[in-house]
Motif scaffolding. Structure first.
Motif, PDB file in Angstrom:
ATOM      1  N   ASP A   1      -1.219   5.099  12.802  1.00  0.00           N
ATOM      2  CA  ASP A   1      -1.755   4.698  11.495  1.00  0.00           C
ATOM      3  C   ASP A   1      -2.476   3.360  11.522  1.00  0.00           C
ATOM      4  N   HIS A   2      -2.017   2.421  12.364  1.00  0.00           N
ATOM      5  CA  HIS A   2      -2.564   1.065  12.323  1.00  0.00           C
ATOM      6  C   HIS A   2      -3.980   0.966  12.869  1.00  0.00           C
ATOM      7  N   ALA A   3      -4.206   1.614  14.003  1.00  0.00           N
ATOM      8  CA  ALA A   3      -5.450   1.359  14.730  1.00  0.00           C
ATOM      9  C   ALA A   3      -6.516   2.416  14.477  1.00  0.00           C
TER      10      ALA A   3
ATOM     11  N   VAL B   1       2.955   5.449   8.124  1.00  0.00           N
ATOM     12  CA  VAL B   1       4.364   5.849   8.317  1.00  0.00           C
ATOM     13  C   VAL B   1       5.176   5.783   7.031  1.00  0.00           C
ATOM     14  N   HIS B   2       4.993   4.709   6.272  1.00  0.00           N
ATOM     15  CA  HIS B   2       5.846   4.511   5.099  1.00  0.00           C
ATOM     16  C   HIS B   2       5.399   5.343   3.901  1.00  0.00           C
ATOM     17  N   VAL B   3       4.274   5.990   4.032  1.00  0.00           N
ATOM     18  CA  VAL B   3       3.857   6.914   2.976  1.00  0.00           C
ATOM     19  C   VAL B   3       4.296   8.330   3.340  1.00  0.00           C
TER      20      VAL B   3
ATOM     21  N   GLY C   1       9.516   0.457  14.033  1.00  0.00           N
ATOM     22  CA  GLY C   1       9.031  -0.803  14.585  1.00  0.00           C
ATOM     23  C   GLY C   1       7.947  -1.376  13.702  1.00  0.00           C
ATOM     24  N   ASP C   2       8.312  -1.636  12.464  1.00  0.00           N
ATOM     25  CA  ASP C   2       7.361  -2.110  11.478  1.00  0.00           C
ATOM     26  C   ASP C   2       8.135  -2.735  10.330  1.00  0.00           C
ATOM     27  N   SER C   3       7.756  -3.930   9.957  1.00  0.00           N
ATOM     28  CA  SER C   3       8.590  -4.677   9.011  1.00  0.00           C
ATOM     29  C   SER C   3       8.632  -4.059   7.617  1.00  0.00           C
ATOM     30  N   HIS C   4       7.622  -3.254   7.262  1.00  0.00           N
ATOM     31  CA  HIS C   4       7.628  -2.678   5.906  1.00  0.00           C
ATOM     32  C   HIS C   4       8.447  -1.397   5.791  1.00  0.00           C
ATOM     33  N   THR C   5       9.289  -1.184   6.781  1.00  0.00           N
ATOM     34  CA  THR C   5      10.204  -0.047   6.738  1.00  0.00           C
ATOM     35  C   THR C   5      11.141  -0.148   5.528  1.00  0.00           C
TER      36      THR C   5
ATOM     37  N   GLY D   1      -5.418   0.129  -1.149  1.00  0.00           N
ATOM     38  CA  GLY D   1      -4.741   0.971  -0.166  1.00  0.00           C
ATOM     39  C   GLY D   1      -3.479   0.306   0.332  1.00  0.00           C
ATOM     40  N   SER D   2      -3.007   0.709   1.529  1.00  0.00           N
ATOM     41  CA  SER D   2      -1.828   0.192   2.237  1.00  0.00           C
ATOM     42  C   SER D   2      -0.538   0.891   1.826  1.00  0.00           C
ATOM     43  N   CYS D   3       0.519   0.594   2.586  1.00  0.00           N
ATOM     44  CA  CYS D   3       1.819   1.200   2.296  1.00  0.00           C
ATOM     45  C   CYS D   3       2.436   0.618   1.036  1.00  0.00           C
ATOM     46  N   THR D   4       1.840  -0.460   0.527  1.00  0.00           N
ATOM     47  CA  THR D   4       2.328  -1.032  -0.728  1.00  0.00           C
ATOM     48  C   THR D   4       1.733  -0.284  -1.913  1.00  0.00           C
TER      49      THR D   4
ATOM     50  N   GLY E   1      -4.895   5.606   6.444  1.00  0.00           N
ATOM     51  CA  GLY E   1      -4.535   4.679   7.510  1.00  0.00           C
ATOM     52  C   GLY E   1      -4.250   3.295   6.944  1.00  0.00           C
ATOM     53  N   CYS E   2      -3.859   2.387   7.820  1.00  0.00           N
ATOM     54  CA  CYS E   2      -3.539   1.017   7.389  1.00  0.00           C
ATOM     55  C   CYS E   2      -4.797   0.226   7.064  1.00  0.00           C
ATOM     56  N   SER E   3      -5.834   0.478   7.842  1.00  0.00           N
ATOM     57  CA  SER E   3      -7.153  -0.062   7.533  1.00  0.00           C
ATOM     58  C   SER E   3      -7.137  -1.579   7.342  1.00  0.00           C
ATOM     59  N   MET E   4      -7.706  -2.026   6.253  1.00  0.00           N
ATOM     60  CA  MET E   4      -7.925  -3.461   6.070  1.00  0.00           C
ATOM     61  C   MET E   4      -6.661  -4.215   5.670  1.00  0.00           C
ATOM     62  N   CYS E   5      -5.528  -3.539   5.643  1.00  0.00           N
ATOM     63  CA  CYS E   5      -4.277  -4.271   5.444  1.00  0.00           C
ATOM     64  C   CYS E   5      -3.994  -5.131   6.665  1.00  0.00           C
ATOM     65  N   VAL E   6      -4.374  -4.644   7.835  1.00  0.00           N
ATOM     66  CA  VAL E   6      -4.006  -5.340   9.070  1.00  0.00           C
ATOM     67  C   VAL E   6      -5.213  -5.543   9.996  1.00  0.00           C
ATOM     68  N   ALA E   7      -6.348  -4.915   9.648  1.00  0.00           N
ATOM     69  CA  ALA E   7      -7.605  -5.162  10.360  1.00  0.00           C
ATOM     70  C   ALA E   7      -7.523  -4.876  11.852  1.00  0.00           C
TER      71      ALA E   7
ATOM     72  N   SER F   1      -2.814  -4.959  -0.688  1.00  0.00           N
ATOM     73  CA  SER F   1      -1.853  -4.932   0.416  1.00  0.00           C
ATOM     74  C   SER F   1      -0.732  -5.938   0.168  1.00  0.00           C
ATOM     75  N   ASN F   2      -0.031  -6.312   1.210  1.00  0.00           N
ATOM     76  CA  ASN F   2       1.193  -7.092   1.014  1.00  0.00           C
ATOM     77  C   ASN F   2       1.200  -8.475   1.666  1.00  0.00           C
ATOM     78  N   ARG F   3       0.232  -8.750   2.512  1.00  0.00           N
ATOM     79  CA  ARG F   3       0.265 -10.040   3.211  1.00  0.00           C
ATOM     80  C   ARG F   3      -1.076 -10.740   3.097  1.00  0.00           C
TER      81      ARG F   3
ATOM     82  N   GLY G   1      -5.953 -14.906   8.405  1.00  0.00           N
ATOM     83  CA  GLY G   1      -6.503 -13.964   9.374  1.00  0.00           C
ATOM     84  C   GLY G   1      -5.961 -12.553   9.290  1.00  0.00           C
ATOM     85  N   ARG G   2      -5.101 -12.280   8.337  1.00  0.00           N
ATOM     86  CA  ARG G   2      -4.451 -10.966   8.270  1.00  0.00           C
ATOM     87  C   ARG G   2      -5.479  -9.834   8.134  1.00  0.00           C
ATOM     88  N   GLN G   3      -6.502 -10.062   7.329  1.00  0.00           N
ATOM     89  CA  GLN G   3      -7.491  -8.994   7.109  1.00  0.00           C
ATOM     90  C   GLN G   3      -8.740  -9.201   7.955  1.00  0.00           C
TER      91      GLN G   3
HETATM   92  S1  SF4 Z   1       1.840  -3.316   5.956  1.00  0.00           S
HETATM   93 FE1  SF4 Z   1      -0.224  -2.645   6.302  1.00  0.00          FE
HETATM   94  S2  SF4 Z   1      -0.312  -2.467   8.513  1.00  0.00           S
HETATM   95 FE2  SF4 Z   1       1.850  -2.490   7.997  1.00  0.00          FE
HETATM   96  S3  SF4 Z   1       2.408  -0.330   7.756  1.00  0.00           S
HETATM   97 FE3  SF4 Z   1       1.811  -1.100   5.754  1.00  0.00          FE
HETATM   98  S4  SF4 Z   1      -0.337  -0.561   5.568  1.00  0.00           S
HETATM   99 FE4  SF4 Z   1       0.180  -0.440   7.715  1.00  0.00          FE
END
Ligand code: SF4
Lengths: 218, 507
Positions: free
Chosen positions: B102-104, B148-150, B167-171, B385-388, B446-452, B468-470, B474-476
């Protein structure tokens, strides 16, 4: 994992709250597939900022050889990326002292032979001062003490099992498999009886039989 | 031995001996009671799920915790699989893991091969590893693809009372279902793959009570930003949060996921909501959720998970949501945010030395002038967008603001659905047309511009209104500047070309 007993080194002080893991290891380098050789990406943006008045602390002597990092509040907050620890370990950092840590980062440290120590108030001030004066600081994990050049000694806390793991360079997975395997089997049997839905049977997983067969239009 | 239970659900053996445990709600007939804890303290949701997963307790007070479910993605797994292979170890339970990239992954032109060599290699590595170890892998163009979180909840992989890791903090998102769900590092992923367990110390508990009626224009994103700005980015460290109170009961599952998702932004790896009928309604009929008799048994068990009314939390935070306004972040940590009606703070007014420097650094990075009204901040980009905030309700609420308007000329705006299912649903409802006609780009999941980590990123100095959440530096994208906000607020910013109060757009 390299066992950790005692280290003695100058300490690099990063004078900033909430150094997140994106600062420590920017996301674009997460595409790399290895653990090794990541030191060059540590604090990448900070080290390569265009308006830098002087090199980033880890690029300045004597801190280029620092094995201790001193920080402020919420060091390693944010993402779970273990690369944030791998890159620091690869740089040679073995111990990080801060007022507080991001929890996942904190746990990740122990898996990679890096000791995180929580210190605040006057004690942290004393450490910062020693760091600023480029004094060597000794971290003794056996005694759980920090020793300064002037002979002062400061105790620190660390979980017993995590300390043991660092001291002995323990393979945690190996020891769980060796010592706890039977308990895990018994637990799984119990759970299958009690909460069968937590185990996915082949019938349920058959929902994935057509994975990738039909490509959606996008 | 026969067992009865008293009005306060404490279990007693009928011979008069107190068992000192708790009868779960699912025990209705005498002799069938299920005692969930053998001590007299009323338990919280977190404590119950924890107790249900202790494989063994060690002398030092840590527990070996059983992990039911593991979501695997491309960024945190290559080193875990490599470690497993190097040690010659197997996966203990292949049925407990599902994987997705999802990230890349790119979010447009997916029929073409991945353009970026590194991203392509990383995705390819995940495909190889999951094939080798026998884990389901959901390809980029499968109808089940997504963040993943969606997709965990969409598939019914996420269940109440489960322990779920990734292996992702937004679990922590998955805690919305009453699961203990937390992010772990790659070494811990390896441990889960090999042993299905993690050695952990139980967290302290914090209850965040959200009370009152949600005012118009205020979203769950504003609840959680208000919580973070009130307790701080380190406020939740060491705690498992449970969100409760009337305002939480009223929330849909989608909204609860938004709430729990950002627990990590307050420092807490875990954020939970007690499961209720809304939870069960959401899960019923999902492909991996239990069905038939097993479903009934599961629901009965899940009903017993809620925190006991007199359970004690180590810390309690109360927020009256009826007083909230839409929030936007102005700094480089999620706690650096304010109601949109406010102004950029002035470091000169900050007495604490450390905090003043931190504030100054944030404003320098964000290129903001102290005292300027937040609604004067001009933006270049918008990311919805994003998992948030990449779920169907988020898109509906943003579309409602966008409908009939145009994205400001100088703004480039994208909508990236959190999953292929969300995208399909939105298209069925015609939301894609609303966004496209307004000048948004309509992307794939996808995660897209949440994590760039793909090609969606800010250029140096660009400023983005983001759901997004962060908002880290440089996050985006390197040198990019992020303002966090809710989907309707991001939509309002897109139309206005600057940060805007959605309540004043007259929509
Ligand atoms: S925080 Fe962003 S990069 Fe991490 S899982 Fe959610 S959408 Fe993807």
């Amino acid at each position: 994992m390299k066992p950790f007993t005692t280290i003695e080194s100058v300490a690099a002080f990063i004078d900033e709250d909430a150094i997140d893991t994106d600062i420590i290891f920017p996301a674009r380098f997460l595409l790399l597939l290895d653990k090794a050789g990541l030191a060059k990406h540590a604090f990448h943006e900070r080290r390569h900022a265009p308006a830098l008045k002087q090199p980033f602390i880890l690029d300045r002597a004597p801190f280029t050889a620092a094995e201790i990092l001193v920080a402020r509040k919420n060091f390693g907050t944010g993402s779970s990326r273990e690369q944030a620890v791998w890159c620091l370990a690869d740089f040679g950092i073995r111990c990080i002292i801060a007022e507080s840590f991001g929890e996942i980062f904190f746990a990740n440290c122990f898996k990679n032979g890096v000791l995180p120590i929580v210190k605040s108030g006057e004690e942290l001030k004393a450490i910062r001062k020693a760091a600023g004066e480029e004094q060597k600081i000794e971290i003794d994990l056996v005694d759980r003490t920090i020793r300064f050049q002037d002979g002062r000694v400061m105790a620190f806390e660390v979980d017993d099992y995590r300390r043991d793991a660092l001291l002995n360079g323990l393979d945690e997975i190996g020891s769980i498999l060796r010592d706890d395997g039977d308990d895990i089997v018994r637990f799984e049997e119990r759970q299958r009886g009690r909460s069968s839905w937590l185990h996915l049977d082949p019938q349920k997983l058959s929902t994935f039989a057509d994975l990738g067969k039909e490509k959606i239009l996008d | 031995m026969q067992i009865g239970y008293s009005h306060d659900k404490r279990a007693y053996a009928l011979c008069g001996v107190r068992l000192d445990g708790f009868v779960r709600e699912d025990a209705r007939r005498p002799g069938e009671c299920i005692v969930t804890g053998m001590n007299s303290t009323p338990k919280t949701l977190y404590e119950k799920v924890w107790a249900d997963h202790v494989v063994k307790s060690y002398e030092d007070g840590t527990d070996l915790l059983y992990v039911d479910r593991h979501l695997v993605q491309e960024v945190s797994s290559p080193q875990a699989f490599a470690g497993l292979e190097a040690a010659g170890r197997k996966i203990r339970r292949p049925d407990a893991h599902i994987s997705v990239a999802d990230h890349a992954v790119p979010t447009r032109d997916r029929a073409a091969a991945l353009r970026d060599g590194l991203a392509a290699r990383q995705v390819e590595r995940l495909v190889q590893n999951t094939e080798k170890f026998g884990i389901p892998y959901i390809p980029m163009r499968d109808r089940r693809h997504g963040i993943v979180h969606v997709i965990g909840p969409e598939l019914g992989f996420t269940l109440p009372g489960a322990v779920l890791v990734c292996g992702d903090s937004h679990t922590c998102t998955h805690g919305a279902f009453g699961a203990i769900a937390f992010g772990i590092g790659a070494s811990e992923c390896e441990c889960v793959l090999a042993t299905q367990t993690l050695r952990q110390r139980k967290q302290k508990t914090m209850r965040v009570l959200l009370e009152g009626r949600r005012p118009d224009g205020v979203e769950v994103k504003d609840f959680i930003l208000a919580v973070i700005s009130s307790i701080g980015v380190g406020g939740g460290v060491g705690y498992a949060i449970e969100y409760a109170g009337s305002a939480v009961r009223d929330l849909s599952m989608e909204q609860r996921m938004t709430l729990c998702n950002m627990s990590i932004e307050a420092g807490s790896r875990i954020g939970m909501v007690g499961p209720d009928d809304k939870t069960f309604d959401y899960l019923r009929g999902r492909p991996l959720a239990p069905a038939g008799q097993e479903w009934d048994a599961a629901v009965e068990a899940w009903r017993g998970l809620a925190s006991e009314p007199d359970a004690v939390f180590d810390r309690e935070v109360v927020i009256d949501v009826s007083t909230l306004a839409p929030f936007v972040s102005w700094g480089t940590t999620p706690e650096e945010c304010s109601p949109i009606t406010g102004r950029v703070p002035d470091p000169a007014e900050e007495p604490d030395d450390g905090r003043r420097r931190r504030l100054q650094r944030s404003l320098d990075y964000m290129a903001l002038t102290p005292g300027m009204p937040l609604t004067d901040i001009r933006i270049d980009r918008v990311f919805i967008g994003s998992c948030t905030n990449g779920r169907i309700e988020d898109l509906r609420r943003a579309a409602a603001v966008v409908d009939g308007h145009r994205v400001a000329d100088h703004v480039a705006a994208i909508v990236v659905p959190g999953s292929a299912a969300v995208r399909a649903q939105a298209e069925q409802e015609g939301l894609d047309r609303i966004f496209l006609e307004a000048g948004f780009e309509w992307r794939s999941s996808g995660c897209s511009m949440c994590v760039a980590m793909n090609d969606d990123r800010l250029s140096e100095g660009e400023r983005c209104a983001s759901t997004s959440n962060r908002n880290f530096e440089g996050r985006q994208g390197k040198g990019g500047r992020t303002h966090l906000m809710s989907p309707p607020m991001a939509a309002a910013a897109a139309i206005s070309g600057r940060l805007a109060d959605v309540r004043k757009l007259g929509i």
